[in-house]
Design a protein around this motif. Structure first.
Motif, PDB file in Angstrom:
ATOM      1  N   ALA A 213       0.828  -1.208   0.000  1.00  0.00           N
ATOM      2  CA  ALA A 213       0.000   0.000   0.000  1.00  0.00           C
ATOM      3  C   ALA A 213       0.861   1.256   0.000  1.00  0.00           C
ATOM      4  O   ALA A 213       0.596   2.214  -0.745  1.00  0.00           O
ATOM      5  N   GLN A 214       1.883   1.276   0.835  1.00  0.00           N
ATOM      6  CA  GLN A 214       2.747   2.448   0.896  1.00  0.00           C
ATOM      7  C   GLN A 214       3.481   2.664  -0.416  1.00  0.00           C
ATOM      8  O   GLN A 214       3.616   3.793  -0.902  1.00  0.00           O
ATOM      9  N   ARG A 215       3.931   1.581  -1.036  1.00  0.00           N
ATOM     10  CA  ARG A 215       4.620   1.697  -2.319  1.00  0.00           C
ATOM     11  C   ARG A 215       3.683   2.250  -3.390  1.00  0.00           C
ATOM     12  O   ARG A 215       4.077   3.079  -4.224  1.00  0.00           O
ATOM     13  N   LEU A 216       2.423   1.822  -3.388  1.00  0.00           N
ATOM     14  CA  LEU A 216       1.454   2.330  -4.359  1.00  0.00           C
ATOM     15  C   LEU A 216       1.183   3.820  -4.138  1.00  0.00           C
ATOM     16  O   LEU A 216       1.004   4.577  -5.090  1.00  0.00           O
ATOM     17  N   ARG A 217       1.136   4.234  -2.882  1.00  0.00           N
ATOM     18  CA  ARG A 217       0.924   5.659  -2.611  1.00  0.00           C
ATOM     19  C   ARG A 217       2.087   6.501  -3.127  1.00  0.00           C
ATOM     20  O   ARG A 217       1.906   7.641  -3.561  1.00  0.00           O
ATOM     21  N   GLU A 218       3.288   5.932  -3.089  1.00  0.00           N
ATOM     22  CA  GLU A 218       4.451   6.651  -3.610  1.00  0.00           C
ATOM     23  C   GLU A 218       4.429   6.705  -5.134  1.00  0.00           C
ATOM     24  O   GLU A 218       4.755   7.730  -5.732  1.00  0.00           O
ATOM     25  N   LEU A 219       4.037   5.597  -5.752  1.00  0.00           N
ATOM     26  CA  LEU A 219       4.013   5.542  -7.218  1.00  0.00           C
ATOM     27  C   LEU A 219       2.876   6.376  -7.806  1.00  0.00           C
ATOM     28  O   LEU A 219       3.044   7.022  -8.849  1.00  0.00           O
ATOM     29  N   LEU A 220       1.707   6.343  -7.133  1.00  0.00           N
ATOM     30  CA  LEU A 220       0.497   6.979  -7.663  1.00  0.00           C
ATOM     31  C   LEU A 220      -0.131   7.844  -6.574  1.00  0.00           C
ATOM     32  O   LEU A 220      -1.133   7.471  -5.946  1.00  0.00           O
ATOM     33  N   PRO A 221       0.450   9.014  -6.317  1.00  0.00           N
ATOM     34  CA  PRO A 221       0.014   9.819  -5.164  1.00  0.00           C
ATOM     35  C   PRO A 221      -1.427  10.308  -5.242  1.00  0.00           C
ATOM     36  O   PRO A 221      -2.032  10.615  -4.207  1.00  0.00           O
ATOM     37  N   ALA A 222      -2.002  10.387  -6.445  1.00  0.00           N
ATOM     38  CA  ALA A 222      -3.384  10.868  -6.567  1.00  0.00           C
ATOM     39  C   ALA A 222      -4.408   9.747  -6.475  1.00  0.00           C
ATOM     40  O   ALA A 222      -5.616  10.007  -6.477  1.00  0.00           O
ATOM     41  N   ALA A 223      -3.959   8.509  -6.410  1.00  0.00           N
ATOM     42  CA  ALA A 223      -4.881   7.370  -6.334  1.00  0.00           C
ATOM     43  C   ALA A 223      -5.377   7.181  -4.900  1.00  0.00           C
ATOM     44  O   ALA A 223      -4.712   7.564  -3.932  1.00  0.00           O
ATOM     45  N   LYS A 224      -6.543   6.581  -4.776  1.00  0.00           N
ATOM     46  CA  LYS A 224      -7.051   6.193  -3.467  1.00  0.00           C
ATOM     47  C   LYS A 224      -6.688   4.733  -3.230  1.00  0.00           C
ATOM     48  O   LYS A 224      -7.024   3.863  -4.040  1.00  0.00           O
ATOM     49  N   VAL A 225      -5.979   4.471  -2.128  1.00  0.00           N
ATOM     50  CA  VAL A 225      -5.524   3.116  -1.810  1.00  0.00           C
ATOM     51  C   VAL A 225      -6.285   2.626  -0.585  1.00  0.00           C
ATOM     52  O   VAL A 225      -6.248   3.259   0.476  1.00  0.00           O
ATOM     53  N   VAL A 226      -6.983   1.510  -0.741  1.00  0.00           N
ATOM     54  CA  VAL A 226      -7.780   0.918   0.335  1.00  0.00           C
ATOM     55  C   VAL A 226      -7.144  -0.405   0.719  1.00  0.00           C
ATOM     56  O   VAL A 226      -6.909  -1.265  -0.141  1.00  0.00           O
ATOM     57  N   GLU A 227      -6.874  -0.592   1.998  1.00  0.00           N
ATOM     58  CA  GLU A 227      -6.250  -1.831   2.458  1.00  0.00           C
ATOM     59  C   GLU A 227      -7.295  -2.757   3.069  1.00  0.00           C
ATOM     60  O   GLU A 227      -8.122  -2.336   3.875  1.00  0.00           O
ATOM     61  N   ARG A 228      -7.207  -4.006   2.672  1.00  0.00           N
ATOM     62  CA  ARG A 228      -8.105  -5.012   3.246  1.00  0.00           C
ATOM     63  C   ARG A 228      -7.355  -5.775   4.330  1.00  0.00           C
ATOM     64  O   ARG A 228      -6.290  -6.345   4.087  1.00  0.00           O
ATOM     65  N   GLY A 229      -7.883  -5.770   5.544  1.00  0.00           N
ATOM     66  CA  GLY A 229      -7.263  -6.486   6.646  1.00  0.00           C
ATOM     67  C   GLY A 229      -7.562  -7.975   6.586  1.00  0.00           C
ATOM     68  O   GLY A 229      -8.215  -8.482   5.667  1.00  0.00           O
ATOM     69  N   GLN A 230      -7.104  -8.685   7.603  1.00  0.00           N
ATOM     70  CA  GLN A 230      -7.258 -10.138   7.640  1.00  0.00           C
ATOM     71  C   GLN A 230      -8.727 -10.560   7.597  1.00  0.00           C
ATOM     72  O   GLN A 230      -9.072 -11.562   6.993  1.00  0.00           O
ATOM     73  N   ASP A 231      -9.604  -9.803   8.236  1.00  0.00           N
ATOM     74  CA  ASP A 231     -11.013 -10.192   8.337  1.00  0.00           C
ATOM     75  C   ASP A 231     -11.917  -9.352   7.433  1.00  0.00           C
ATOM     76  O   ASP A 231     -13.146  -9.449   7.522  1.00  0.00           O
ATOM     77  N   GLY A 232     -11.341  -8.516   6.576  1.00  0.00           N
ATOM     78  CA  GLY A 232     -12.151  -7.661   5.729  1.00  0.00           C
ATOM     79  C   GLY A 232     -12.810  -8.417   4.593  1.00  0.00           C
ATOM     80  O   GLY A 232     -12.337  -9.473   4.161  1.00  0.00           O
ATOM     81  N   ASP A 233     -13.923  -7.903   4.113  1.00  0.00           N
ATOM     82  CA  ASP A 233     -14.665  -8.504   3.004  1.00  0.00           C
ATOM     83  C   ASP A 233     -14.119  -7.935   1.697  1.00  0.00           C
ATOM     84  O   ASP A 233     -14.394  -6.789   1.339  1.00  0.00           O
ATOM     85  N   LEU A 234     -13.335  -8.721   0.993  1.00  0.00           N
ATOM     86  CA  LEU A 234     -12.678  -8.243  -0.219  1.00  0.00           C
ATOM     87  C   LEU A 234     -13.684  -7.840  -1.282  1.00  0.00           C
ATOM     88  O   LEU A 234     -13.543  -6.794  -1.931  1.00  0.00           O
ATOM     89  N   VAL A 235     -14.727  -8.646  -1.473  1.00  0.00           N
ATOM     90  CA  VAL A 235     -15.718  -8.346  -2.501  1.00  0.00           C
ATOM     91  C   VAL A 235     -16.432  -7.039  -2.190  1.00  0.00           C
ATOM     92  O   VAL A 235     -16.640  -6.198  -3.078  1.00  0.00           O
ATOM     93  N   ALA A 236     -16.797  -6.834  -0.942  1.00  0.00           N
ATOM     94  CA  ALA A 236     -17.478  -5.598  -0.560  1.00  0.00           C
ATOM     95  C   ALA A 236     -16.579  -4.388  -0.793  1.00  0.00           C
ATOM     96  O   ALA A 236     -17.035  -3.342  -1.278  1.00  0.00           O
ATOM     97  N   LEU A 237     -15.309  -4.502  -0.459  1.00  0.00           N
ATOM     98  CA  LEU A 237     -14.369  -3.396  -0.670  1.00  0.00           C
ATOM     99  C   LEU A 237     -14.205  -3.090  -2.154  1.00  0.00           C
ATOM    100  O   LEU A 237     -14.148  -1.922  -2.562  1.00  0.00           O
ATOM    101  N   LEU A 238     -14.146  -4.134  -2.978  1.00  0.00           N
ATOM    102  CA  LEU A 238     -14.009  -3.928  -4.412  1.00  0.00           C
ATOM    103  C   LEU A 238     -15.264  -3.294  -5.012  1.00  0.00           C
ATOM    104  O   LEU A 238     -15.173  -2.428  -5.888  1.00  0.00           O
ATOM    105  N   CYS A 239     -16.426  -3.710  -4.550  1.00  0.00           N
ATOM    106  CA  CYS A 239     -17.675  -3.118  -5.054  1.00  0.00           C
ATOM    107  C   CYS A 239     -17.760  -1.641  -4.693  1.00  0.00           C
ATOM    108  O   CYS A 239     -18.156  -0.804  -5.515  1.00  0.00           O
ATOM    109  N   GLU A 240     -17.390  -1.313  -3.465  1.00  0.00           N
ATOM    110  CA  GLU A 240     -17.392   0.087  -3.042  1.00  0.00           C
ATOM    111  C   GLU A 240     -16.385   0.895  -3.851  1.00  0.00           C
ATOM    112  O   GLU A 240     -16.668   2.031  -4.274  1.00  0.00           O
ATOM    113  N   ALA A 241     -15.189   0.315  -4.108  1.00  0.00           N
ATOM    114  CA  ALA A 241     -14.173   1.006  -4.902  1.00  0.00           C
ATOM    115  C   ALA A 241     -14.659   1.250  -6.323  1.00  0.00           C
ATOM    116  O   ALA A 241     -14.439   2.326  -6.899  1.00  0.00           O
TER     117      ALA A 241
END
Length: 495
Positions: A213-241
């Motif tokens: 995530a940190q590397r992506l923020r450095e490469l693409l500073p204008a992008a929104k980076v969302v991190e999914r934790g161990q218990d996060g719902d990946l599909v829900a995060l992707l749909c929201e994104a």
């Protein structure tokens, strides 16, 4: 033969009469280091630890070639030819080995192992192959310089080792350097300077440790980076994104990319794939080996279209313990059922350590030892199968361990089947894999198709979809039609 022996002895005598002072210590020490292939084991370990994925493949092929060359030269040929060692009276004491070899002279086992290692490494990585070749050449010359071999022994050993390393391609072909073929879309692709308009979901649990995530923020500073934790719902995060993004991004492995691809395809939006998983098969075929590759493509507005294979299942028996019903699915890489889901688990445990083909072989033996065949109808025909494998596009090589695709838009399904109805099917399958004769084995079938219909599938048979094990179904229809737009820089290369 008399003239050849005379020329060999004359060449040995010429080397014995010439010497370089610094080599009197260096070459005997190098020759001793190569005893029992210790030098190649240490060198291979260094490549595997520091050379990335290509370094691990190079080390594995190099050491496998050494094992083959050492067996043929030292066990078979030396005992058959039995050529005496040279008389070393003319060799200065300063450069003789402290312990003289007791085996016969032809061919040089050291030279065979050295050439086998260097050739095996070069087949996977030219830069590493150049370094290994220089080291191998020094070892080979040291055997003449120290007086333990005639030049002909060394040349024959080197030729033998190089040839046996090349033979490994029969079981384990190399991958091409160029990324898989894929056409560019007709319309203009969004160019996202600094990632403006990109929302990327990072599946932190997908691959090796590292702050993606940190590397992506450095490469693409204008992008929104969302991190999914161990218990996060990946599909829900992707749909929201996807609801707020111009371009959907995902950083993870093949399973994560599969989830994102389905959402992007349904919404008609392009996908940015950042390789951050353990194996990254889809990204590898695209030629995306680093996060920077995708960032470069986003900035330049460079993308390609890739085929998507889709699964339509029925709901005639439960897919999970709580009876949850799953909707239509897709796969970007592979789909399989039978023993293959278990084989995927074993292979992925070992693939990073020993490579895909050896991991596949070890897993195959372990799975077939305990598993049973699966009954189903394949395009209406009743079959009893150990496995059925479908690839999204035709894979290479033709054998049991498909590794890469030359073309991501060929419109085909790669179909590979292992028939369980024939006598001793398991034993014949393993023997065919070991001997490199799988293409002619009657228990193995390989073909291509545009659609497949699997029905009356034995209950309890799990599916493997893009490396993820999924609940089964009693009927499945697999077809291709839609294409997904994925960012890729021009001139992309495989790792």
């Amino acid at each position: 033969m008399g003239k050849i022996h005379a020329a060999d002895r004359a060449a040995f005598a010429w080397v014995a009469s010439h010497h370089v002072p610094w080599a009197n210590k260096a070459l005997p020490a190098l020759s001793r280091a190569a005893n029992h292939s210790r030098l190649w084991a240490v060198t291979g370990a260094g490549m595997a630890l520091s050379g990335g994925r290509s370094g691990r493949r190079a080390a594995l092929r190099g050491l496998g070639s050494v094992a083959l060359a050492s067996t043929v030269s030292n066990v078979l040929l030396k005992s058959w030819v039995r050529r005496p060692r040279p008389v070393i009276d003319a060799v200065p004491m300063a450069r003789r080995l402290s312990r003289q070899p007791w085996t016969t002279s032809f061919p040089s086992g050291h030279a065979a192992s050295a050439a086998a290692f260097a050739t095996g490494v070069a087949l996977e990585s030219r830069p590493l192959g150049v370094a290994a070749g220089a080291l191998a050449g020094s070892v080979a010359f040291s055997r003449v310089y120290t007086g333990v071999h005639y030049p002909g022994d060394v040349l024959a050993g080197a030729a033998l080792g190089a040839g046996l390393a090349a033979v490994t391609l029969r079981w384990w072909p190399t991958r091409p350097v160029e990324a898989a073929t894929a056409p560019q879309p007709r319309g203009k692709v969004p160019s996202l300077v600094d990632g403006d308009g990109l929302v990327v979901v990072v599946n932190a649990s997908a691959g090796p440790e590292g702050d993606t995530a940190q590397r992506l923020r450095e490469l693409l500073p204008a992008a929104k980076v969302v991190e999914r934790g161990q218990d996060g719902d990946l599909v829900a995060l992707l749909c929201e994104a996807a609801r707020e993004a111009q371009v959907l991004g995902v950083a993870g492995g093949d399973g994560s990319v599969n989830c994102a691809a389905r959402i992007a395809l349904d919404r008609g939006m392009p996908l940015a794939v950042f390789p951050a998983g353990t194996l990254n098969h889809f990204a590898g075929d695209l030629g995306l080996t680093r996060l920077d590759d995708t960032a470069q493509a986003l900035t330049a507005g460079e993308a390609v279209l890739v085929d998507v294979a889709e699964l339509q299942r029925d709901h005639s028996h439960p897919f999970s313990d709580d009876g949850e019903e799953l909707g239509p699915e897709l796969f970007l890489n592979t789909f399989s059922l039978g023993v293959y889901p278990d084989l995927v688990r074993f292979r992925e445990e070992l693939e990073r350590k020993i490579g895909k083909w050896p991991a596949m072989l070890v897993g195959l033996v372990r799975v077939l030892r305990d598993a049973g065949p699966v009954k189903m109808r394949v395009n209406g025909r009743p079959r009893s199968l150990w496995l059925i494998f479908l690839g999204n596009g035709e894979y290479a090589p033709e054998g049991f361990a498909p590794t890469y695709r030359p073309d991501l838009t060929d419109g085909l399904l790669d179909v590979r089947i292992v028939d369980a109805s024939r006598p001793l099917a398991r034993t014949r399958l393993v023997a065919a894999v070991l001997s490199g004769t799988l293409g002619t084995s009657r228990v193995y079938e390989a073909s291509t198709a545009r659609t497949m219909h699997l029905s009356e599938i034995q209950e309890g048979a799990e599916l493997a979809v893009d490396g993820e094990v999924r609940p089964g179904a009693s009927q499945l229809r697999v077809a291709k039609g839609r294409r997904l737009m994925v960012y890729r820089p021009e001139g992309a290369l495989r790792d």
